[in-house]
Design a protein around this motif. Structure first.
Motif, short mmCIF file in Angstrom:
data_model
loop_
_atom_site.label_atom_id
_atom_site.label_comp_id
_atom_site.label_asym_id
_atom_site.label_seq_id
_atom_site.Cartn_x
_atom_site.Cartn_y
_atom_site.Cartn_z
N PHE A 123 0.81 -1.22 0.00
CA PHE A 123 0.00 0.00 0.00
C PHE A 123 0.85 1.27 0.00
CE2 PHE A 123 -2.90 -3.13 2.08
CZ PHE A 123 -3.85 -3.14 1.08
N GLU A 124 2.17 1.12 -0.05
CA GLU A 124 3.05 2.28 -0.06
C GLU A 124 3.13 2.86 -1.48
OE1 GLU A 124 6.80 1.20 1.55
OE2 GLU A 124 5.98 0.62 3.50
N PRO A 125 3.18 4.19 -1.60
CA PRO A 125 3.26 4.81 -2.94
C PRO A 125 4.52 4.37 -3.68
CG PRO A 125 2.77 6.45 -1.27
CD PRO A 125 3.12 5.20 -0.54
N HIS A 171 -12.77 6.95 4.06
CA HIS A 171 -14.14 6.49 4.34
C HIS A 171 -14.24 5.82 5.72
CE1 HIS A 171 -14.92 7.23 0.07
NE2 HIS A 171 -16.20 6.98 0.27
N LYS A 172 -13.18 5.97 6.52
CA LYS A 172 -13.11 5.39 7.88
C LYS A 172 -13.22 3.87 7.85
CE LYS A 172 -15.09 9.55 9.97
NZ LYS A 172 -16.19 10.12 10.79
N GLY A 173 -12.63 3.28 6.79
CA GLY A 173 -12.65 1.83 6.65
C GLY A 173 -11.25 1.25 6.75
N THR A 174 -11.17 -0.05 6.54
CA THR A 174 -9.88 -0.75 6.55
C THR A 174 -9.81 -1.69 5.36
OG1 THR A 174 -10.79 -2.53 7.95
CG2 THR A 174 -9.67 -0.70 9.07
N ILE A 175 -8.60 -1.96 4.92
CA ILE A 175 -8.38 -2.93 3.84
C ILE A 175 -7.28 -3.88 4.27
CG2 ILE A 175 -6.86 -1.29 2.62
CD1 ILE A 175 -7.75 -2.73 0.01
N THR A 176 -7.51 -5.16 4.10
CA THR A 176 -6.54 -6.18 4.47
C THR A 176 -6.39 -7.19 3.34
OG1 THR A 176 -8.30 -7.47 5.55
CG2 THR A 176 -6.98 -6.01 6.95
N THR A 177 -5.30 -7.93 3.37
CA THR A 177 -5.08 -8.99 2.39
C THR A 177 -5.06 -10.34 3.09
OG1 THR A 177 -2.67 -8.80 2.58
CG2 THR A 177 -3.75 -7.49 0.86
N LEU A 178 -5.63 -11.33 2.42
CA LEU A 178 -5.67 -12.69 2.94
C LEU A 178 -5.23 -13.64 1.84
CD1 LEU A 178 -9.25 -12.48 4.49
CD2 LEU A 178 -7.12 -12.31 5.78
N GLN A 179 -4.76 -14.80 2.25
CA GLN A 179 -4.39 -15.82 1.26
C GLN A 179 -5.65 -16.50 0.75
OE1 GLN A 179 -1.74 -18.81 2.76
NE2 GLN A 179 -1.52 -19.84 0.80
N ASN A 180 -5.76 -16.60 -0.56
CA ASN A 180 -6.90 -17.28 -1.17
C ASN A 180 -6.50 -18.73 -1.43
OD1 ASN A 180 -9.37 -17.78 -2.36
ND2 ASN A 180 -8.72 -17.06 -4.37
N LYS A 181 -6.85 -19.61 -0.51
CA LYS A 181 -6.44 -21.01 -0.63
C LYS A 181 -7.20 -21.70 -1.76
CE LYS A 181 -5.19 -21.26 4.23
NZ LYS A 181 -5.40 -21.91 5.53
N PRO A 182 -6.55 -22.55 -2.57
CA PRO A 182 -5.15 -22.95 -2.46
C PRO A 182 -4.16 -21.97 -3.06
CG PRO A 182 -6.17 -24.08 -4.30
CD PRO A 182 -7.26 -23.28 -3.65
N LYS A 183 -4.62 -20.98 -3.84
CA LYS A 183 -3.68 -20.01 -4.42
C LYS A 183 -4.41 -18.71 -4.68
CE LYS A 183 -4.44 -21.76 -9.12
NZ LYS A 183 -3.81 -22.26 -10.36
N GLY A 184 -3.63 -17.62 -4.71
CA GLY A 184 -4.20 -16.32 -5.01
C GLY A 184 -4.25 -15.42 -3.79
N THR A 185 -4.93 -14.28 -3.98
CA THR A 185 -5.02 -13.25 -2.94
C THR A 185 -6.45 -12.78 -2.79
OG1 THR A 185 -2.77 -12.51 -3.45
CG2 THR A 185 -4.17 -10.97 -2.22
N ILE A 186 -6.83 -12.46 -1.57
CA ILE A 186 -8.13 -11.85 -1.29
C ILE A 186 -7.89 -10.47 -0.71
CG2 ILE A 186 -10.28 -11.98 0.02
CD1 ILE A 186 -9.86 -15.01 0.20
N PHE A 187 -8.46 -9.44 -1.35
CA PHE A 187 -8.48 -8.10 -0.76
C PHE A 187 -9.84 -7.93 -0.08
CE2 PHE A 187 -4.98 -7.43 -3.65
CZ PHE A 187 -4.17 -6.54 -2.96
N SER A 188 -9.81 -7.65 1.20
CA SER A 188 -11.04 -7.52 1.97
C SER A 188 -11.17 -6.08 2.48
CB SER A 188 -11.02 -8.49 3.17
OG SER A 188 -12.20 -8.37 3.93
N ILE A 189 -12.25 -5.42 2.07
CA ILE A 189 -12.50 -4.02 2.45
C ILE A 189 -13.66 -3.98 3.44
CG2 ILE A 189 -13.15 -1.72 1.62
CD1 ILE A 189 -12.05 -2.60 -1.13
N LYS A 190 -13.45 -3.30 4.55
CA LYS A 190 -14.50 -3.11 5.55
C LYS A 190 -14.82 -1.61 5.61
CE LYS A 190 -15.36 -3.51 10.54
NZ LYS A 190 -14.77 -3.88 11.85
N LEU A 191 -16.10 -1.27 5.33
CA LEU A 191 -16.51 0.13 5.31
C LEU A 191 -17.75 0.32 6.17
CD1 LEU A 191 -16.18 0.83 1.47
CD2 LEU A 191 -14.69 1.72 3.26
N PRO A 192 -17.86 1.47 6.85
CA PRO A 192 -19.08 1.72 7.64
C PRO A 192 -20.26 2.01 6.73
CG PRO A 192 -17.62 3.62 7.71
CD PRO A 192 -16.87 2.53 7.00
#
Length: 365
Positions: A314-316, A341-362
């Motif tokens: 997430f760094e420029p 937007h006062k939210g958060t974004i995290t990354t998770l492993q998408n088993k068995p392969k890949g990436t999940i971007f998870s956004i939490k917003l109010p």
């Protein structure tokens, strides 16, 4: 302990039990980094404390973790002690004797008590390990957020400093282009204009990362924004030979968001997912809802994010793409918009392969 066992043997067994508890505590206290190595040492200590250690087999089972001191006999008697981690049933420790050599009567009551005590120590060890990992994760998250906050301040300053001279360059280049009578001069001015416009777009992205861009917050339906983004990106998906799977728990979900900025978040994440996804794979988009928040999850089937890069994505200007294929601002812009937007974004492993971007917003700001 059965009365028919000689007193000397009773004392010997008692000493073995006390020695076992001391050695188990020492092994756990001396634990460094290999959880499995420490637990194997504990199981071997436990094995030596039994009345017939040369015939005993000790087994530990917790989830996917399965350890034994030696192969478990096919036909056997055993003593068992279950353990809980944070009040949840999660595993057990067993001590086996082979059926062909010994009977269940060869187990001692004191050995069951010892097994219960050691199993309790193992459970405490697991709890401490989990707490330590959680503390390390919280510390890394706090350090990363501090670093991103500092970067936001620096980036905002740079963006403001560049805006005025870029505006001047663009204005004078347009003036030269309009007034020049020489074709070469007009072409050169056109190149300057294009470069200045590109630079202003970079500055705009930097300002989005640093939460300096004005917002137009509205209460709007979320489903149409996502379906429109997917529709606009359908040519990209077809070209890459990738399919999408979209589901939303509540199609009537409404939330307070800036529609343009949310669309930009979706575009950046989906384009990123398309870039990293192999042909014939599926990008899954899922929208969930709780009482006060909604969640957008975008999962691809690519190579995933390397551990060493997880804290930098997430760094420029950080990018794993080849030179010329990415500015390194896409995910930093996403982070800035989500944060604004006062939210958060995290990354998770998408088993068995890949990436999940998870956004939490109010749902309501």
């Amino acid at each position: 302990m059965p009365a028919n066992i000689p007193i000397e043997e009773r004392l010997k067994e008692r000493i073995k039990e006390l020695s076992c508890l001391y050695r188990v505590s020492s092994a756990i206290r001396e634990h460094t980094d290999s959880e499995e190595k420490t637990l194997i040492a504990v199981l071997k200590i436990l094995k030596d404390a039994w009345r017939f250690p040369e015939l005993a087999t000790v087994e530990l089972k917790k989830g996917n973790l399965h350890l034994t001191t030696n192969p478990i006999p096919e036909s056997s008697h055993y003593q068992k002690s279950e353990f809980k981690i944070f009040k949840k049933d999660t595993g057990y420790v067993k001590v086996y004797y082979p059926f062909t050599d010994l009977s269940k009567a060869h187990f001692l009551i004191d050995e069951q008590r010892l097994l219960d005590k050691v199993t309790y120590e193992i459970a405490v060890f697991f709890e401490r390990q989990q707490l330590r990992k959680q503390e390390e994760l919280l510390q890394r998250t706090a350090e990363r957020n501090d670093r991103l906050s500092i970067l936001s301040e620096i980036t905002a300053g740079i963006a403001h400093e560049l805006n005025t001279p870029l505006g001047n360059i663009l204005g004078f280049a347009e003036f030269i282009e309009s007034k020049s009578t020489e074709e070469q001069s007009r072409q050169d001015a056109s190149k300057i204009i294009k470069a200045a416009i590109y630079s202003r777009e970079v500055v705009k992205k930097l300002m989005l990362f640093s939460c300096e861009m004005p917002q137009d917050i509205q209460v709007i339906p979320i489903n149409p924004i996502i379906t429109q983004a997917l529709s606009l990106l359908s040519p990209n998906l077809r070209k890459a030979n990738i399919e999408t799977s979209y589901s939303i728990a509540n199609p009537n979900l409404k939330a307070q968001v800036d529609p343009i900025q949310l669309t930009q978040v979706l575009f950046n994440l989906l384009i990123n997912a398309i870039y990293h996804s192999p042909e014939h794979s599926v990008i899954k988009i899922e929208v969930l809802e709780s009482k006060n928040h909604f969640y957008i999850k975008i999962a691809d089937e690519g190579k995933g994010i390397e551990q060493k890069n997880k804290e930098k994505i997430f760094e420029p200007f950080f990018t794993t793409k080849p030179l010329g294929e990415g500015s390194g601002l896409g995910l930093s812009v996403v982070h800035g918009i989500v944060k604004s937007h006062k939210g958060t974004i995290t990354t998770l492993q998408n088993k068995p392969k890949g990436t999940i971007f998870s956004i939490k917003l109010p749902i309501k700001l």
